[in-house]
Motif scaffolding. Structure first.
Motif, PDB file in Angstrom:
ATOM      1  N   ASN A  73     -21.167 -30.175 -17.519  1.00 50.22           N
ATOM      2  CA  ASN A  73     -21.323 -30.826 -16.210  1.00 50.22           C
ATOM      3  C   ASN A  73     -22.535 -31.731 -16.126  1.00 50.22           C
ATOM      4  O   ASN A  73     -22.548 -32.688 -15.349  1.00 50.22           O
ATOM      5  CB  ASN A  73     -21.425 -29.764 -15.106  1.00 50.22           C
ATOM      6  CG  ASN A  73     -20.064 -29.239 -14.707  1.00 50.22           C
ATOM      7  OD1 ASN A  73     -19.197 -29.073 -15.561  1.00 50.22           O
ATOM      8  ND2 ASN A  73     -19.881 -28.977 -13.423  1.00 50.22           N
ATOM      9  N   ALA A  74     -23.593 -31.416 -16.884  1.00 48.75           N
ATOM     10  CA  ALA A  74     -24.811 -32.222 -16.840  1.00 48.75           C
ATOM     11  C   ALA A  74     -25.535 -32.085 -18.165  1.00 48.75           C
ATOM     12  O   ALA A  74     -25.514 -31.020 -18.791  1.00 48.75           O
ATOM     13  CB  ALA A  74     -25.711 -31.780 -15.692  1.00 48.75           C
ATOM     14  N   THR A  75     -26.179 -33.169 -18.604  1.00 47.68           N
ATOM     15  CA  THR A  75     -27.004 -33.142 -19.809  1.00 47.68           C
ATOM     16  C   THR A  75     -28.319 -33.855 -19.522  1.00 47.68           C
ATOM     17  O   THR A  75     -28.416 -34.641 -18.577  1.00 47.68           O
ATOM     18  CB  THR A  75     -26.315 -33.834 -20.995  1.00 47.68           C
ATOM     19  OG1 THR A  75     -26.205 -35.239 -20.729  1.00 47.68           O
ATOM     20  CG2 THR A  75     -24.913 -33.261 -21.239  1.00 47.68           C
ATOM     21  N   TRP A  76     -29.311 -33.577 -20.338  1.00 38.50           N
ATOM     22  CA  TRP A  76     -30.582 -34.293 -20.219  1.00 38.50           C
ATOM     23  C   TRP A  76     -31.260 -34.340 -21.584  1.00 38.50           C
ATOM     24  O   TRP A  76     -31.110 -33.453 -22.413  1.00 38.50           O
ATOM     25  CB  TRP A  76     -31.508 -33.631 -19.198  1.00 38.50           C
ATOM     26  CG  TRP A  76     -31.999 -32.267 -19.595  1.00 38.50           C
ATOM     27  CD1 TRP A  76     -33.137 -31.961 -20.309  1.00 38.50           C
ATOM     28  CD2 TRP A  76     -31.350 -31.011 -19.331  1.00 38.50           C
ATOM     29  NE1 TRP A  76     -33.227 -30.608 -20.492  1.00 38.50           N
ATOM     30  CE2 TRP A  76     -32.149 -29.999 -19.909  1.00 38.50           C
ATOM     31  CE3 TRP A  76     -30.184 -30.645 -18.662  1.00 38.50           C
ATOM     32  CZ2 TRP A  76     -31.816 -28.647 -19.838  1.00 38.50           C
ATOM     33  CZ3 TRP A  76     -29.852 -29.306 -18.592  1.00 38.50           C
ATOM     34  CH2 TRP A  76     -30.668 -28.318 -19.168  1.00 38.50           C
ATOM     35  N   THR A  77     -31.977 -35.408 -21.823  1.00 43.84           N
ATOM     36  CA  THR A  77     -32.879 -35.562 -22.961  1.00 43.84           C
ATOM     37  C   THR A  77     -34.102 -36.282 -22.429  1.00 43.84           C
ATOM     38  O   THR A  77     -34.018 -37.460 -22.051  1.00 43.84           O
ATOM     39  CB  THR A  77     -32.244 -36.370 -24.104  1.00 43.84           C
ATOM     40  OG1 THR A  77     -31.069 -35.689 -24.569  1.00 43.84           O
ATOM     41  CG2 THR A  77     -33.229 -36.527 -25.266  1.00 43.84           C
ATOM     42  N   MET A  78     -35.222 -35.587 -22.354  1.00 46.12           N
ATOM     43  CA  MET A  78     -36.416 -36.115 -21.704  1.00 46.12           C
ATOM     44  C   MET A  78     -37.561 -36.219 -22.708  1.00 46.12           C
ATOM     45  O   MET A  78     -37.859 -35.264 -23.427  1.00 46.12           O
ATOM     46  CB  MET A  78     -36.833 -35.200 -20.549  1.00 46.12           C
ATOM     47  CG  MET A  78     -35.711 -34.867 -19.563  1.00 46.12           C
ATOM     48  SD  MET A  78     -35.021 -36.321 -18.751  1.00 46.12           S
ATOM     49  CE  MET A  78     -36.430 -36.886 -17.826  1.00 46.12           C
ATOM     50  N   ALA A 139     -37.084 -31.404 -17.224  1.00 49.85           N
ATOM     51  CA  ALA A 139     -35.658 -31.079 -17.119  1.00 49.85           C
ATOM     52  C   ALA A 139     -35.259 -30.568 -15.744  1.00 49.85           C
ATOM     53  O   ALA A 139     -34.070 -30.613 -15.375  1.00 49.85           O
ATOM     54  CB  ALA A 139     -35.309 -30.011 -18.161  1.00 49.85           C
ATOM     55  N   ARG A 140     -36.214 -30.096 -14.981  1.00 53.38           N
ATOM     56  CA  ARG A 140     -35.936 -29.379 -13.736  1.00 53.38           C
ATOM     57  C   ARG A 140     -35.002 -30.114 -12.779  1.00 53.38           C
ATOM     58  O   ARG A 140     -34.039 -29.505 -12.267  1.00 53.38           O
ATOM     59  CB  ARG A 140     -37.251 -29.048 -13.035  1.00 53.38           C
ATOM     60  CG  ARG A 140     -37.119 -28.179 -11.793  1.00 53.38           C
ATOM     61  CD  ARG A 140     -38.506 -27.820 -11.245  1.00 53.38           C
ATOM     62  NE  ARG A 140     -38.418 -26.870 -10.163  1.00 53.38           N
ATOM     63  CZ  ARG A 140     -38.358 -27.207  -8.863  1.00 53.38           C
ATOM     64  NH1 ARG A 140     -38.372 -28.492  -8.508  1.00 53.38           N
ATOM     65  NH2 ARG A 140     -38.286 -26.269  -7.932  1.00 53.38           N
ATOM     66  N   PRO A 141     -35.201 -31.411 -12.485  1.00 58.00           N
ATOM     67  CA  PRO A 141     -34.304 -32.069 -11.532  1.00 58.00           C
ATOM     68  C   PRO A 141     -32.841 -32.056 -11.986  1.00 58.00           C
ATOM     69  O   PRO A 141     -31.942 -31.900 -11.147  1.00 58.00           O
ATOM     70  CB  PRO A 141     -34.841 -33.504 -11.469  1.00 58.00           C
ATOM     71  CG  PRO A 141     -36.266 -33.396 -11.912  1.00 58.00           C
ATOM     72  CD  PRO A 141     -36.279 -32.314 -12.938  1.00 58.00           C
ATOM     73  N   HIS A 142     -32.615 -32.181 -13.277  1.00 55.49           N
ATOM     74  CA  HIS A 142     -31.245 -32.188 -13.795  1.00 55.49           C
ATOM     75  C   HIS A 142     -30.606 -30.800 -13.685  1.00 55.49           C
ATOM     76  O   HIS A 142     -29.439 -30.663 -13.303  1.00 55.49           O
ATOM     77  CB  HIS A 142     -31.255 -32.647 -15.251  1.00 55.49           C
ATOM     78  CG  HIS A 142     -31.869 -33.995 -15.449  1.00 55.49           C
ATOM     79  ND1 HIS A 142     -31.145 -35.168 -15.350  1.00 55.49           N
ATOM     80  CD2 HIS A 142     -33.158 -34.364 -15.707  1.00 55.49           C
ATOM     81  CE1 HIS A 142     -31.955 -36.200 -15.558  1.00 55.49           C
ATOM     82  NE2 HIS A 142     -33.173 -35.736 -15.773  1.00 55.49           N
ATOM     83  N   ILE A 143     -31.385 -29.778 -13.994  1.00 59.81           N
ATOM     84  CA  ILE A 143     -30.871 -28.410 -13.913  1.00 59.81           C
ATOM     85  C   ILE A 143     -30.567 -28.035 -12.470  1.00 59.81           C
ATOM     86  O   ILE A 143     -29.478 -27.525 -12.153  1.00 59.81           O
ATOM     87  CB  ILE A 143     -31.879 -27.427 -14.530  1.00 59.81           C
ATOM     88  CG1 ILE A 143     -32.045 -27.697 -16.027  1.00 59.81           C
ATOM     89  CG2 ILE A 143     -31.434 -25.983 -14.292  1.00 59.81           C
ATOM     90  CD1 ILE A 143     -33.156 -26.881 -16.681  1.00 59.81           C
ATOM     91  N   LEU A 144     -31.510 -28.290 -11.570  1.00 56.03           N
ATOM     92  CA  LEU A 144     -31.328 -27.906 -10.174  1.00 56.03           C
ATOM     93  C   LEU A 144     -30.170 -28.655  -9.532  1.00 56.03           C
ATOM     94  O   LEU A 144     -29.376 -28.069  -8.780  1.00 56.03           O
ATOM     95  CB  LEU A 144     -32.606 -28.138  -9.382  1.00 56.03           C
ATOM     96  CG  LEU A 144     -33.824 -27.295  -9.772  1.00 56.03           C
ATOM     97  CD1 LEU A 144     -34.974 -27.549  -8.800  1.00 56.03           C
ATOM     98  CD2 LEU A 144     -33.475 -25.816  -9.812  1.00 56.03           C
ATOM     99  N   ALA A 146     -27.465 -29.879 -10.965  1.00 54.10           N
ATOM    100  CA  ALA A 146     -26.186 -29.357 -11.469  1.00 54.10           C
ATOM    101  C   ALA A 146     -25.881 -27.990 -10.876  1.00 54.10           C
ATOM    102  O   ALA A 146     -24.730 -27.710 -10.483  1.00 54.10           O
ATOM    103  CB  ALA A 146     -26.218 -29.289 -12.994  1.00 54.10           C
ATOM    104  N   LEU A 147     -26.883 -27.125 -10.789  1.00 61.52           N
ATOM    105  CA  LEU A 147     -26.643 -25.780 -10.265  1.00 61.52           C
ATOM    106  C   LEU A 147     -26.328 -25.800  -8.773  1.00 61.52           C
ATOM    107  O   LEU A 147     -25.514 -24.998  -8.298  1.00 61.52           O
ATOM    108  CB  LEU A 147     -27.848 -24.887 -10.547  1.00 61.52           C
ATOM    109  CG  LEU A 147     -28.051 -24.491 -12.012  1.00 61.52           C
ATOM    110  CD1 LEU A 147     -29.284 -23.607 -12.165  1.00 61.52           C
ATOM    111  CD2 LEU A 147     -26.823 -23.758 -12.558  1.00 61.52           C
TER     112      LEU A 147
END
Length: 306
Positions: A73-78, A139-144, A146-147
């Motif tokens: 549903n969501a990915t990130w590479t920071m 990563a926090r904004p992407h995780i939050l 999506a959740l």
């Protein structure tokens, strides 16, 4: 400090120095085989973060039958605060997975090198590793995001949410679990769980106490039901770091593992939360192994291709 630097520059697997599990063990109990299956499943999810998981269908490691049906549903590479991972859904298992990649990139090592502790934002009485927190915050904004979407989806009501990671990814997953569960209204019937493999120590005794409290709050029946499972493979060196005169302490319930996917796993669930002196804490520095850090249930790492 020399041990910490050794982890940062180590690029070889090292020789396997198997730990001897006593036939009778006062501090642990043998785990049922069903836990082995679960850990292999979660290990495959964590191992997939070392691949190009953005194109799940083209990711060879992602096509293991156990995880091939994951819906990303969501990915990130920071960068430069290196963090990489994804949030996915497995409908067959009714679970949401937050999986974070571990330490193999030079930028990961830079995060590992920042050993100073800073207050944990959700409870400033606790303190955590500054480098790990920096990586997680990226990563926090992407995780939050999506959740929150998943929490609002009625079709996903009742799905478990598991935070997974290996090495540095385990440290970030620990922070994500504590951050999200502490700040979220968890009165609904949803189970949250943290499963780490080869995790370094993330914070002080205050943060360990937070993890232990959340582990108890979200525990379900049986061994798998511990809210926080910290898996350690035999003599893994990374789980003993950082070593700053007791300022870093593990939280959660340790599962001490010996073996391999090919030969089978023997698991012991340690009786005491945190650092049970009868489990991996009993292994002295001369027996620590980088090789053990690279192999866990469902996971065998070389030098990742990505």
């Amino acid at each position: 400090m020399q041990c910490e630097l050794a982890v940062l520059v180590a690029i070889i697997a090292g020789s396997y120095a198997g730990v001897v599990f006593p036939s009778t063990h006062d501090g642990a109990t043998l785990a049922p085989s069903v836990l082995v299956d679960s850990l292999q499943h979660w290990g495959r999810q964590a191992a997939s973060t070392y691949e190009r998981f953005e194109d799940w269908d083209a990711c060879a490691a992602c096509q293991h039958p156990d995880i091939a049906d994951t819906q990303v549903n969501a990915t990130w590479t920071m960068v430069p605060a290196f963090s990489r991972g994804y949030v996915g859904i497995q409908h067959a298992r009714r679970e949401v997975v937050v999986a974070v990649r571990g330490t193999t990139h030079v930028m990961d090592a830079l995060a590992d090198a920042q050993l100073v502790q800073v207050p944990w934002p959700a409870d400033t009485r606790a303190h955590v590793h500054a480098g790990f927190l920096l990586a997680y915050r990226a990563a926090r904004p992407h995780i939050l995001s999506a959740l929150r979407q998943i929490e609002d989806d009625p079709e996903l009501a009742g799905y478990s949410v598991r935070f997974l990671g290996h090495s540095l990814g385990a440290a970030q997953a620990s922070l994500a679990f504590a951050d999200y569960v502490q700040r979220t209204n968890t009165t609904e019937r949803r189970r949250y769980q943290l499963v780490t493999m080869g995790a370094p120590r993330v914070g002080d005794s205050g943060f360990a106490a937070i993890l232990d409290a959340l582990a108890t709050e979200h525990a379900a029946g049986g061994v798998q039901g511990f809210g926080v499972l910290r898996v350690v493979h035999a003599n893994d060196i990374v789980v003993h770091l950082p070593r700053m005169l007791g300022r870093y302490v593990h939280g959660g319930r340790e599962v001490w593992a010996r073996g391999s996917d090919a030969a089978g796993w023997e698991l012991r669930v340690c009786r005491r939360a945190g650092e049970d002196p009868g489990c991996s804490a009993s292994v002295g520095p001369l027996r620590w192994s980088m090789g053990d850090h690279l192999e866990y249930p469902g996971m065998r790492l070389g030098i990742p291709r990505y």
